[in-house]
Design a protein around this motif. Structure first.
Motif, PDB file in Angstrom:
ATOM      1  N   LYS A  63     -43.518  32.079  35.763  1.00  0.00           N
ATOM      2  CA  LYS A  63     -43.243  32.117  37.037  1.00  0.00           C
ATOM      3  C   LYS A  63     -42.114  31.014  37.727  1.00  0.00           C
ATOM      4  N   ILE A  64     -40.952  31.662  37.932  1.00  0.00           N
ATOM      5  CA  ILE A  64     -40.168  30.910  38.673  1.00  0.00           C
ATOM      6  C   ILE A  64     -39.906  31.208  39.986  1.00  0.00           C
ATOM      7  N   ASN A  65     -40.009  29.656  40.550  1.00  0.00           N
ATOM      8  CA  ASN A  65     -39.367  29.980  42.148  1.00  0.00           C
ATOM      9  C   ASN A  65     -38.675  29.969  42.472  1.00  0.00           C
TER      10      ASN A  65
ATOM     11  N   ILE B  47     -36.692  31.330  52.843  1.00  0.00           N
ATOM     12  CA  ILE B  47     -37.795  32.510  51.920  1.00  0.00           C
ATOM     13  C   ILE B  47     -38.159  31.891  50.966  1.00  0.00           C
ATOM     14  N   LEU B  48     -39.185  32.319  50.837  1.00  0.00           N
ATOM     15  CA  LEU B  48     -40.179  31.894  49.249  1.00  0.00           C
ATOM     16  C   LEU B  48     -40.356  32.895  48.241  1.00  0.00           C
ATOM     17  N   SER B  49     -39.292  33.012  47.298  1.00  0.00           N
ATOM     18  CA  SER B  49     -39.778  33.817  46.477  1.00  0.00           C
ATOM     19  C   SER B  49     -40.445  33.869  45.097  1.00  0.00           C
ATOM     20  N   ARG B  50     -40.789  34.489  44.071  1.00  0.00           N
ATOM     21  CA  ARG B  50     -40.401  34.425  42.803  1.00  0.00           C
ATOM     22  C   ARG B  50     -40.013  35.497  42.149  1.00  0.00           C
ATOM     23  N   LEU B  51     -39.925  35.181  40.795  1.00  0.00           N
ATOM     24  CA  LEU B  51     -39.751  35.968  39.211  1.00  0.00           C
ATOM     25  C   LEU B  51     -40.813  35.592  38.782  1.00  0.00           C
ATOM     26  N   PHE B  52     -41.446  37.047  37.937  1.00  0.00           N
ATOM     27  CA  PHE B  52     -42.018  36.267  36.589  1.00  0.00           C
ATOM     28  C   PHE B  52     -41.702  37.275  35.989  1.00  0.00           C
ATOM     29  N   ILE B  53     -41.573  36.325  34.482  1.00  0.00           N
ATOM     30  CA  ILE B  53     -41.351  36.605  33.224  1.00  0.00           C
ATOM     31  C   ILE B  53     -42.707  36.850  32.699  1.00  0.00           C
ATOM     32  N   ASP B  54     -43.074  37.666  31.514  1.00  0.00           N
ATOM     33  CA  ASP B  54     -44.968  38.061  31.168  1.00  0.00           C
ATOM     34  C   ASP B  54     -44.567  37.333  29.539  1.00  0.00           C
ATOM     35  N   TYR B  55     -43.582  37.554  28.997  1.00  0.00           N
ATOM     36  CA  TYR B  55     -43.556  36.839  27.507  1.00  0.00           C
ATOM     37  C   TYR B  55     -42.364  36.449  27.031  1.00  0.00           C
ATOM     38  N   VAL B  56     -41.957  35.599  26.123  1.00  0.00           N
ATOM     39  CA  VAL B  56     -40.536  35.463  25.314  1.00  0.00           C
ATOM     40  C   VAL B  56     -41.010  34.812  24.079  1.00  0.00           C
ATOM     41  N   ALA B  57     -39.870  36.415  23.524  1.00  0.00           N
ATOM     42  CA  ALA B  57     -39.966  36.384  22.274  1.00  0.00           C
ATOM     43  C   ALA B  57     -38.950  36.553  21.660  1.00  0.00           C
ATOM     44  N   SER B  58     -38.543  35.684  19.672  1.00  0.00           N
ATOM     45  CA  SER B  58     -37.962  35.665  19.486  1.00  0.00           C
ATOM     46  C   SER B  58     -37.700  36.569  18.404  1.00  0.00           C
ATOM     47  N   ASP B  59     -36.272  37.114  18.055  1.00  0.00           N
ATOM     48  CA  ASP B  59     -36.343  38.129  17.048  1.00  0.00           C
ATOM     49  C   ASP B  59     -35.603  36.959  15.311  1.00  0.00           C
ATOM     50  N   ASP B  60     -35.387  38.181  14.477  1.00  0.00           N
ATOM     51  CA  ASP B  60     -35.925  37.162  13.143  1.00  0.00           C
ATOM     52  C   ASP B  60     -34.731  35.897  12.546  1.00  0.00           C
ATOM     53  N   SER B  61     -33.069  36.452  13.661  1.00  0.00           N
ATOM     54  CA  SER B  61     -32.390  35.783  13.701  1.00  0.00           C
ATOM     55  C   SER B  61     -32.092  34.463  14.806  1.00  0.00           C
TER      56      SER B  61
ATOM     57  N   MET C  77     -36.201  37.381  26.813  1.00  0.00           N
ATOM     58  CA  MET C  77     -37.513  37.668  28.037  1.00  0.00           C
ATOM     59  C   MET C  77     -37.882  38.849  27.997  1.00  0.00           C
ATOM     60  N   VAL C  78     -39.325  39.123  28.412  1.00  0.00           N
ATOM     61  CA  VAL C  78     -40.261  40.146  27.700  1.00  0.00           C
ATOM     62  C   VAL C  78     -41.404  40.661  29.470  1.00  0.00           C
ATOM     63  N   LYS C  79     -40.577  41.946  29.521  1.00  0.00           N
ATOM     64  CA  LYS C  79     -40.927  42.792  31.042  1.00  0.00           C
ATOM     65  C   LYS C  79     -42.147  43.290  30.703  1.00  0.00           C
ATOM     66  N   LEU C  80     -43.512  43.627  30.901  1.00  0.00           N
ATOM     67  CA  LEU C  80     -44.023  44.414  31.302  1.00  0.00           C
ATOM     68  C   LEU C  80     -44.435  45.304  32.244  1.00  0.00           C
TER      69      LEU C  80
ATOM     70  N   ARG D  95     -33.351  46.579  39.441  1.00  0.00           N
ATOM     71  CA  ARG D  95     -34.910  45.581  38.953  1.00  0.00           C
ATOM     72  C   ARG D  95     -34.825  45.096  37.826  1.00  0.00           C
ATOM     73  N   LEU D  96     -33.450  44.867  37.357  1.00  0.00           N
ATOM     74  CA  LEU D  96     -33.532  43.945  35.480  1.00  0.00           C
ATOM     75  C   LEU D  96     -33.031  42.997  36.059  1.00  0.00           C
ATOM     76  N   MET D  97     -31.727  43.339  36.057  1.00  0.00           N
ATOM     77  CA  MET D  97     -30.244  42.495  36.253  1.00  0.00           C
ATOM     78  C   MET D  97     -30.529  41.071  36.927  1.00  0.00           C
ATOM     79  N   PRO D  98     -31.850  40.952  37.606  1.00  0.00           N
ATOM     80  CA  PRO D  98     -31.395  38.845  38.042  1.00  0.00           C
ATOM     81  C   PRO D  98     -31.603  38.682  36.368  1.00  0.00           C
ATOM     82  N   PHE D  99     -32.809  39.330  35.802  1.00  0.00           N
ATOM     83  CA  PHE D  99     -33.121  38.127  35.053  1.00  0.00           C
ATOM     84  C   PHE D  99     -32.790  38.096  33.740  1.00  0.00           C
TER      85      PHE D  99
END
Length: 163
Positions: free
Chosen positions: A68-70, A80-94, A99-102, A119-123
């Protein structure tokens, strides 16, 4: 004769110090980067979810759970307060982090430039050091890999405000 040896010792000492500094600098520059990039929060608690298997099938490893990012906005009158959520953090082979959003039924993404921007640029702006964002639709078993690049060129010879 004594002064000659003093100069020789000073030159040798200077060479040794220069070699030591260049060795340390080379070690620092060539040292491998850490697995986790600074700035991207990693929640060690990873809840089980079917998308983890989907990510692993595609060659990703989940390294972090929901974050959760406050946010606080000063409007001049009151914060004014809000928050963003990242569902998971993943890494590739390299070792690149994503960031993962469902996908959510109540918040669909319009797959246009403006829809992705809204929808996605803020992340992507929040953590520019990550390789991108993985948007996962669990119902369709689809992973959309999204990265962003800046461009100053005009499209179709027109300014986008004139179209």
């Amino acid at each position: 004769m004594n002064e000659r040896y003093d100069w020789l010792i000073m030159i040798l000492l200077g060479i040794v110090i220069a070699l030591l500094i260049s060795y340390r600098l080379n070690r620092w520059l060539m040292s491998p980067s850490p697995n986790r990039l600074p700035g991207i929060p990693i929640n060690e608690r990873i809840p089980d979810h079917p998308v983890i298997g989907l990510l692993e099938q595609e060659g990703y490893e989940v390294v972090g759970g929901k974050v959760k990012i406050n946010l606080s906005f000063d409007t001049g009158h009151k914060p004014i307060l809000s928050r963003l959520f990242i569902d998971y953090v993943a890494s590739d082979d390299s070792g690149e982090l994503y960031m993962v959003k469902l996908a959510r039924d109540r918040m669909p993404v319009d797959w246009t430039g403006s829809g992705i921007r809204d929808r996605l640029m803020p992340f992507l702006l929040l953590y520019p050091e990550c390789a991108g964002l993985l948007y996962i639709d669990a119902n369709e078993k689809a992973i959309h890999r999204i990265s962003m690049d800046w461009s100053d060129e005009e499209w179709n010879g027109q300014d986008e405000y004139n179209s």
